[in-house]
Write a protein that holds these residues in place. Structure first.
Motif, PDB file in Angstrom:
ATOM      1  N   ALA A  62       3.719  12.837   5.195  1.00  0.00           N
ATOM      2  CA  ALA A  62       3.328  13.617   6.650  1.00  0.00           C
ATOM      3  C   ALA A  62       2.741  12.606   7.665  1.00  0.00           C
ATOM      4  O   ALA A  62       3.364  12.978   8.927  1.00  0.00           O
ATOM      5  CB  ALA A  62       2.246  14.763   6.224  1.00  0.00           C
ATOM      6  N   ILE A  63       2.280  11.546   7.441  1.00  0.00           N
ATOM      7  CA  ILE A  63       1.779  10.626   8.436  1.00  0.00           C
ATOM      8  C   ILE A  63       3.059  10.085   8.654  1.00  0.00           C
ATOM      9  O   ILE A  63       3.072   9.805  10.145  1.00  0.00           O
ATOM     10  CB  ILE A  63       0.792   9.556   7.681  1.00  0.00           C
ATOM     11  CG1 ILE A  63      -0.295  10.280   7.333  1.00  0.00           C
ATOM     12  CG2 ILE A  63       0.321   8.744   8.584  1.00  0.00           C
ATOM     13  CD1 ILE A  63      -1.651   9.787   6.617  1.00  0.00           C
ATOM     14  N   LEU A  64       3.747   9.538   8.022  1.00  0.00           N
ATOM     15  CA  LEU A  64       5.037   8.788   8.340  1.00  0.00           C
ATOM     16  C   LEU A  64       5.765   9.497   9.363  1.00  0.00           C
ATOM     17  O   LEU A  64       6.354   9.259  10.419  1.00  0.00           O
ATOM     18  CB  LEU A  64       5.731   8.332   7.088  1.00  0.00           C
ATOM     19  CG  LEU A  64       5.148   7.263   6.253  1.00  0.00           C
ATOM     20  CD1 LEU A  64       5.708   6.901   5.055  1.00  0.00           C
ATOM     21  CD2 LEU A  64       5.257   5.828   7.212  1.00  0.00           C
ATOM     22  N   ALA A  65       5.896  10.922   9.006  1.00  0.00           N
ATOM     23  CA  ALA A  65       6.755  11.922   9.731  1.00  0.00           C
ATOM     24  C   ALA A  65       6.127  12.232  10.959  1.00  0.00           C
ATOM     25  O   ALA A  65       6.751  12.404  12.077  1.00  0.00           O
ATOM     26  CB  ALA A  65       7.127  13.209   8.928  1.00  0.00           C
ATOM     27  N   ALA A  66       4.849  12.337  10.959  1.00  0.00           N
ATOM     28  CA  ALA A  66       4.094  12.532  12.274  1.00  0.00           C
ATOM     29  C   ALA A  66       4.592  11.361  13.396  1.00  0.00           C
ATOM     30  O   ALA A  66       4.349  11.484  14.569  1.00  0.00           O
ATOM     31  CB  ALA A  66       2.512  12.795  12.146  1.00  0.00           C
ATOM     32  N   LEU A  67       4.191  10.122  12.952  1.00  0.00           N
ATOM     33  CA  LEU A  67       4.191   9.031  13.625  1.00  0.00           C
ATOM     34  C   LEU A  67       5.716   8.689  13.959  1.00  0.00           C
ATOM     35  O   LEU A  67       6.008   7.922  14.817  1.00  0.00           O
ATOM     36  CB  LEU A  67       3.754   7.820  12.776  1.00  0.00           C
ATOM     37  CG  LEU A  67       2.234   7.915  12.616  1.00  0.00           C
ATOM     38  CD1 LEU A  67       1.935   6.815  12.166  1.00  0.00           C
ATOM     39  CD2 LEU A  67       1.647   7.941  14.122  1.00  0.00           C
ATOM     40  N   GLY A  68       6.900   9.367  13.107  1.00  0.00           N
ATOM     41  CA  GLY A  68       8.135   8.848  13.332  1.00  0.00           C
ATOM     42  C   GLY A  68       8.592   7.354  12.926  1.00  0.00           C
ATOM     43  O   GLY A  68       9.341   6.551  13.658  1.00  0.00           O
ATOM     44  N   ALA A  69       7.859   7.102  11.501  1.00  0.00           N
ATOM     45  CA  ALA A  69       7.957   5.857  11.307  1.00  0.00           C
ATOM     46  C   ALA A  69       8.800   5.971   9.918  1.00  0.00           C
ATOM     47  O   ALA A  69       8.806   6.965   9.197  1.00  0.00           O
ATOM     48  CB  ALA A  69       6.861   5.116  10.799  1.00  0.00           C
ATOM     49  N   GLU A  70       9.528   4.937   9.472  1.00  0.00           N
ATOM     50  CA  GLU A  70      10.135   4.858   8.283  1.00  0.00           C
ATOM     51  C   GLU A  70       9.842   3.938   7.309  1.00  0.00           C
ATOM     52  O   GLU A  70       8.822   3.114   7.610  1.00  0.00           O
ATOM     53  CB  GLU A  70      11.761   4.450   8.531  1.00  0.00           C
ATOM     54  CG  GLU A  70      12.488   5.558   9.456  1.00  0.00           C
ATOM     55  CD  GLU A  70      14.133   5.019   9.741  1.00  0.00           C
ATOM     56  OE1 GLU A  70      14.398   4.018   9.301  1.00  0.00           O
ATOM     57  OE2 GLU A  70      14.588   5.853  10.275  1.00  0.00           O
ATOM     58  N   GLY A  71      10.251   3.730   6.026  1.00  0.00           N
ATOM     59  CA  GLY A  71       9.545   2.717   5.070  1.00  0.00           C
ATOM     60  C   GLY A  71       8.266   3.460   4.517  1.00  0.00           C
ATOM     61  O   GLY A  71       8.162   4.573   4.250  1.00  0.00           O
ATOM     62  N   THR A  72       7.550   2.421   4.072  1.00  0.00           N
ATOM     63  CA  THR A  72       6.286   3.084   3.415  1.00  0.00           C
ATOM     64  C   THR A  72       5.197   2.997   4.287  1.00  0.00           C
ATOM     65  O   THR A  72       5.011   2.231   5.314  1.00  0.00           O
ATOM     66  CB  THR A  72       5.876   2.111   2.238  1.00  0.00           C
ATOM     67  OG1 THR A  72       5.565   0.585   2.747  1.00  0.00           O
ATOM     68  CG2 THR A  72       7.058   1.892   1.506  1.00  0.00           C
ATOM     69  N   LEU A  73       3.949   3.588   3.811  1.00  0.00           N
ATOM     70  CA  LEU A  73       2.596   3.596   4.769  1.00  0.00           C
ATOM     71  C   LEU A  73       2.220   2.177   4.801  1.00  0.00           C
ATOM     72  O   LEU A  73       1.586   1.803   5.728  1.00  0.00           O
ATOM     73  CB  LEU A  73       1.746   4.663   4.024  1.00  0.00           C
ATOM     74  CG  LEU A  73       0.286   4.693   4.721  1.00  0.00           C
ATOM     75  CD1 LEU A  73       0.567   5.511   5.996  1.00  0.00           C
ATOM     76  CD2 LEU A  73      -0.572   5.379   3.822  1.00  0.00           C
ATOM     77  N   HIS A  74       2.196   1.454   3.680  1.00  0.00           N
ATOM     78  CA  HIS A  74       1.588   0.190   3.685  1.00  0.00           C
ATOM     79  C   HIS A  74       2.272  -0.713   4.819  1.00  0.00           C
ATOM     80  O   HIS A  74       1.762  -1.582   5.455  1.00  0.00           O
ATOM     81  CB  HIS A  74       1.934  -0.543   2.237  1.00  0.00           C
ATOM     82  CG  HIS A  74       0.624   0.139   1.312  1.00  0.00           C
ATOM     83  ND1 HIS A  74       0.769  -0.401  -0.079  1.00  0.00           N
ATOM     84  CD2 HIS A  74      -0.323   0.731   1.384  1.00  0.00           C
ATOM     85  CE1 HIS A  74      -0.284   0.010  -0.624  1.00  0.00           C
ATOM     86  NE2 HIS A  74      -1.002   0.801   0.298  1.00  0.00           N
ATOM     87  N   ALA A  75       3.639  -0.617   4.994  1.00  0.00           N
ATOM     88  CA  ALA A  75       4.311  -1.433   5.817  1.00  0.00           C
ATOM     89  C   ALA A  75       4.131  -0.975   7.147  1.00  0.00           C
ATOM     90  O   ALA A  75       4.033  -1.864   8.068  1.00  0.00           O
ATOM     91  CB  ALA A  75       6.197  -1.272   5.641  1.00  0.00           C
ATOM     92  N   LEU A  76       3.809   0.214   7.429  1.00  0.00           N
ATOM     93  CA  LEU A  76       3.591   0.843   8.733  1.00  0.00           C
ATOM     94  C   LEU A  76       2.266   0.374   9.340  1.00  0.00           C
ATOM     95  O   LEU A  76       2.135  -0.128  10.243  1.00  0.00           O
ATOM     96  CB  LEU A  76       3.704   2.322   8.699  1.00  0.00           C
ATOM     97  CG  LEU A  76       2.798   3.064  10.019  1.00  0.00           C
ATOM     98  CD1 LEU A  76       3.664   2.754  11.198  1.00  0.00           C
ATOM     99  CD2 LEU A  76       2.901   4.511   9.813  1.00  0.00           C
ATOM    100  N   ILE A  77       1.372   0.462   8.281  1.00  0.00           N
ATOM    101  CA  ILE A  77      -0.026   0.001   8.548  1.00  0.00           C
ATOM    102  C   ILE A  77      -0.116  -1.549   8.767  1.00  0.00           C
ATOM    103  O   ILE A  77      -1.001  -2.063  10.212  1.00  0.00           O
ATOM    104  CB  ILE A  77      -0.847   0.172   7.422  1.00  0.00           C
ATOM    105  CG1 ILE A  77      -1.219   1.595   6.971  1.00  0.00           C
ATOM    106  CG2 ILE A  77      -2.594  -0.632   7.597  1.00  0.00           C
ATOM    107  CD1 ILE A  77      -1.807   2.156   8.080  1.00  0.00           C
ATOM    108  N   ASP A  78       0.766  -2.551   8.586  1.00  0.00           N
ATOM    109  CA  ASP A  78       0.706  -3.931   8.958  1.00  0.00           C
ATOM    110  C   ASP A  78       1.617  -3.890   9.890  1.00  0.00           C
ATOM    111  O   ASP A  78       1.791  -5.355  10.425  1.00  0.00           O
ATOM    112  CB  ASP A  78       1.035  -4.551   7.729  1.00  0.00           C
ATOM    113  CG  ASP A  78       0.021  -4.340   6.676  1.00  0.00           C
ATOM    114  OD1 ASP A  78      -1.198  -4.490   6.847  1.00  0.00           O
ATOM    115  OD2 ASP A  78       0.515  -4.402   5.408  1.00  0.00           O
ATOM    116  N   SER A  79       2.114  -3.026  10.780  1.00  0.00           N
ATOM    117  CA  SER A  79       3.094  -3.325  11.688  1.00  0.00           C
ATOM    118  C   SER A  79       2.602  -3.226  12.992  1.00  0.00           C
ATOM    119  O   SER A  79       1.534  -2.570  13.334  1.00  0.00           O
ATOM    120  CB  SER A  79       4.494  -2.359  11.712  1.00  0.00           C
ATOM    121  OG  SER A  79       3.815  -0.927  12.163  1.00  0.00           O
TER     122      SER A  79
END
Length: 276
Positions: A62-79
């Protein structure tokens, strides 16, 4: 062992299961055999790599979808894309919490020390508000959802999970014997279940004033996460990129510098057929 699942937190594909629901809680919740299997799978089936259960993975999706991000949460956090997010985590969001705390704009508030019914944050303080299996313990869950919306910026989103039985409607436990989550020995008041949520859970989000609601399933019907939107449901990172683009264009249009605007005028003349 479950097959075909991919963890949205870390990308793991190996899962294990364990029993979570004890007999007394099953009796208090009046769970059927099928409902007990569902809740056990939701809370006890977990990624062997990061330990996230299905409920936490649904929240990560849900977090990834709300942000419009692909991949994993761990990858998003470090981006770099996530570095400017202002995020409020109410109670620890399961195994997501250590990763979320790495965000520069992370703010944590523990229930009941931070009262979700009257939060000590200014209006429009956060891009994203998160909580996981907490709302059922709040005496006035509608007021808590209204508070979550209040502290969100326009365009922001609330992502959360709550224990939900899809075959039932929501009911209050007022006047019923006390029931507690957390373990068979738990008796702390903040673990007491105030509301048992059912298939109408999404309507509470709209009643709280959110303009839209989306439901993110994982291994349906075993795990669901809910997103309430303050405004039109546009992924936050895309909305931010669009706003930055508009701001840059506005700066160019407003500029009186011949160095900047001269080239634009030349392009405009060519488009109009005026040559050089």
């Amino acid at each position: 062992m479950p097959h075909g699942l991919v963890c949205a937190v870390c990308g793991g594909t190996a899962f294990s299961e364990r029993t979570i629901i004890w007999d007394a809680l099953a009796a208090e919740w009046e769970l059927s055999a099928e409902e007990r299997v569902l809740v056990d799978r939701q809370q006890g089936c977990h990624c062997e790599a990061c330990g996230s259960n299905l409920r936490s993975i649904a929240l990560a999706e849900a977090i990834l979808a709300a942000l419009g991000a692909e991949g994993t949460l761990h990858a998003l956090i470090d981006s770099p894309a996530a570095s400017g997010l202002a995020l409020l985590e109410l109670n620890e969001a399961g195994t997501l919490s250590p990763a979320l705390r790495r965000l520069p704009g992370h703010r944590f508030g523990a229930w009941p020390e931070v009262d979700m019914q009257a939060m000590p944050f200014q209006d429009g303080s956060f891009d994203l508000v998160l909580h996981s299996d907490t709302l059922e313990h709040v005496p006035d869950p509608l007021r808590a959802l209204q508070e979550c919306r209040r502290v969100l910026r326009p365009g922001g989103a609330l992502c959360f999970t709550v224990p939900t039985l899809p075959g039932r409607m929501t009911r209050s436990r007022a006047g019923m014997p006390p029931s507690y989550h957390g373990g068979p020995e738990t008796g702390a008041e903040d673990y007491r279940v105030q509301t048992e949520f059912g298939a109408d859970m999404w309507t509470w989000v709209l009643r709280a004033g959110f303009e839209a609601v989306t439901v993110t399933p994982f291994d349906y019907p075993n795990a669901l996460a809910i997103t309430g939107w303050r405004g039109r449901p546009v992924p936050l990172l895309r909305a931010r990129a669009d706003a930055e683009t508009r701001a840059r264009l506005a700066a160019v249009y407003a500029s009186t510098s011949w160095r900047i605007t001269g080239g634009l005028r030349a392009v405009a003349r060519r488009l109009r057929g005026g040559g050089r």
